[in-house]
Design a protein around this motif. Structure first.
Motif, mmCIF file in Angstrom:
data_model
loop_
_atom_site.group_PDB
_atom_site.id
_atom_site.type_symbol
_atom_site.label_atom_id
_atom_site.label_comp_id
_atom_site.label_asym_id
_atom_site.label_seq_id
_atom_site.Cartn_x
_atom_site.Cartn_y
_atom_site.Cartn_z
ATOM 1 N N TYR A 192 0.832 -1.196 0.000
ATOM 2 C CA TYR A 192 0.000 0.000 0.000
ATOM 3 C C TYR A 192 0.871 1.253 0.000
ATOM 4 O O TYR A 192 1.598 1.518 0.952
ATOM 5 N N ARG B 76 -7.295 -7.260 8.965
ATOM 6 C CA ARG B 76 -7.032 -5.923 9.470
ATOM 7 C C ARG B 76 -8.097 -4.970 8.949
ATOM 8 O O ARG B 76 -8.858 -5.303 8.025
ATOM 9 N N ARG C 90 -12.858 -3.157 6.033
ATOM 10 C CA ARG C 90 -12.247 -4.420 6.445
ATOM 11 C C ARG C 90 -11.431 -4.998 5.288
ATOM 12 O O ARG C 90 -11.875 -4.998 4.136
ATOM 13 N N GLN C 91 -10.232 -5.516 5.608
ATOM 14 C CA GLN C 91 -9.306 -6.035 4.620
ATOM 15 C C GLN C 91 -9.300 -7.564 4.627
ATOM 16 O O GLN C 91 -9.710 -8.191 5.612
ATOM 17 N N LYS D 129 -8.773 -1.031 7.614
ATOM 18 C CA LYS D 129 -8.178 0.229 7.163
ATOM 19 C C LYS D 129 -9.097 1.378 7.559
ATOM 20 O O LYS D 129 -10.295 1.367 7.262
ATOM 21 N N ALA E 285 -3.922 1.149 8.983
ATOM 22 C CA ALA E 285 -4.596 -0.130 9.198
ATOM 23 C C ALA E 285 -4.366 -0.580 10.628
ATOM 24 O O ALA E 285 -3.256 -0.453 11.164
ATOM 25 N N ASN F 50 -3.854 5.927 4.674
ATOM 26 C CA ASN F 50 -4.938 5.409 5.502
ATOM 27 C C ASN F 50 -4.356 4.326 6.413
ATOM 28 O O ASN F 50 -3.846 3.321 5.914
#
Length: 341
Positions: free
Chosen positions: A164, A272, A267-268, A274, A247, A245
């Motif tokens: 990211y 996790r 939600r990732q 974000k 996490a 952003n």
């Protein structure tokens, strides 16, 4: 030998518009010029700085060294197979103009990344992304000159270490390579990517929520959204989103949610969560506020702006105050997106 420019003004080469200078500057238009610069005895012992469009950098003062201005041009359809087109651009090509060109060639896929400022060569360094797409998804290979040897090294997607807003070139490879060209793989089985909230809302307002938008529709929608929300660097100095952003773990998010029922988060796949940095900043009261000549944009809390006469330290002072307040209220550390020099 290329012309060596002295006491070179960098205001046009950083989108914050800071009035700083470089001791020397050299325009690099091809790989041969870059290799020659590597062995140029006039600047051999000086610090080096590679600059493209300067859209992701905070210059904190004059640079007492040599700045290489990346100006490598060229864009072409390299080849195609049954599955995809492969398009290449020189590192000095304007990113937005390159995206528009791919659509003109009938090669969609990058339209969600329209109007991102900067040059093609910087895009993989930052792994630029917007509206549900990162360039890592479509990058095939890139060519880079290794500064210690002058040799061309070919990187594939795995070599680039994309994460990211991050890559190998921001971490282990920083200062070791200069990207000269980038090749993208654009699948022929194109599908629209317009489920991102702002895009979905844009098409709903346009009266076509159930219609299949074309790549040109998405391109124009992204341009319209960005122009409405983000200041034009040519008019107001900025580098776009200034913070990543953050996490957090699912457990930490549950604790935050218990205190902040309206928190904006995503939600990732790795469990996790974000958090929307802009929302965090706005809740701390910084949207539209500033410190001296540096301020938070009134329409987008992630964007820090130069109101006029600001220097790099002014922007960093404001960023530090924002980081302090977000940490104090939410227990979340905001990380800067741009590189500080």
């Amino acid at each position: 030998m290329s012309e060596l420019m002295t006491d070179y003004a960098l205001q046009a080469h950083n989108t914050f518009g800071f009035k700083v200078h470089a001791r020397y500057a050299l325009r690099i238009e091809n790989e041969a010029m870059l290799r020659a610069a590597l062995v140029d005895t006039r600047t051999a012992d000086l610090p080096r700085l590679v600059l493209g469009g300067g859209s992701n950098i905070v210059l904190t003062g004059d640079f007492d060294g040599i700045v290489w201005l990346i100006s490598m041009k060229g864009r072409r359809l390299v080849h195609e197979d049954e599955q995809a087109w492969f398009v290449e651009a020189g590192a000095g090509e304007n990113w937005h103009e390159f995206v528009a060109w791919t659509l003109e060639q009938g090669c969609p896929g990058l339209e969600n990344l329209a109007l991102i400022p900067g040059l093609v060569g910087a895009a993989p360094v930052q792994n630029i992304g917007a509206y549900g797409l990162e360039i890592a998804e479509h990058l095939a290979t890139l060519n880079a000159i290794e500064l210690s040897t002058g040799k061309t090294v070919v990187f594939d997607k795995a070599d680039c270490g994309f994460a990211y807003r991050d890559s190998f070139f921001k971490q282990q490879g920083r200062g070791r390579f200069v990207i000269t060209s980038v090749t993208f793989r654009l699948p022929k089985k194109w599908r629209p990517r317009c489920d991102y909230a702002d895009l979905a809302r844009q098409f709903s307002v346009a009266g076509m929520p159930d219609a299949q938008p074309t790549s040109r529709d998405i391109f124009e929608a992204v341009v319209a959204i960005r122009r409405a929300k983000l200041p034009n660097p040519a008019e107001i100095g900025n580098v776009g989103s200034f913070f990543k952003n953050p996490a957090v773990s699912a457990e930490d998010f549950d604790l935050l949610l218990a205190r902040e029922a309206d928190i904006v988060a995503y939600r990732q796949p790795d469990r996790r969560v974000k958090l929307a940095a802009g929302w965090l900043i706005e809740q701390c009261g910084w949207k539209g506020r500033g410190l001296g000549p540096a301020a938070v944009h009134a329409q987008h809390a992630l964007v820090l702006i130069n109101k006029g006469g600001a220097q790099g330290q002014d922007i960093l002072e404001l960023a530090g105050a924002i980081q302090h307040d977000v940490d104090a209220r939410f227990g979340v550390q905001l990380e800067l997106e741009p590189t500080v020099i």
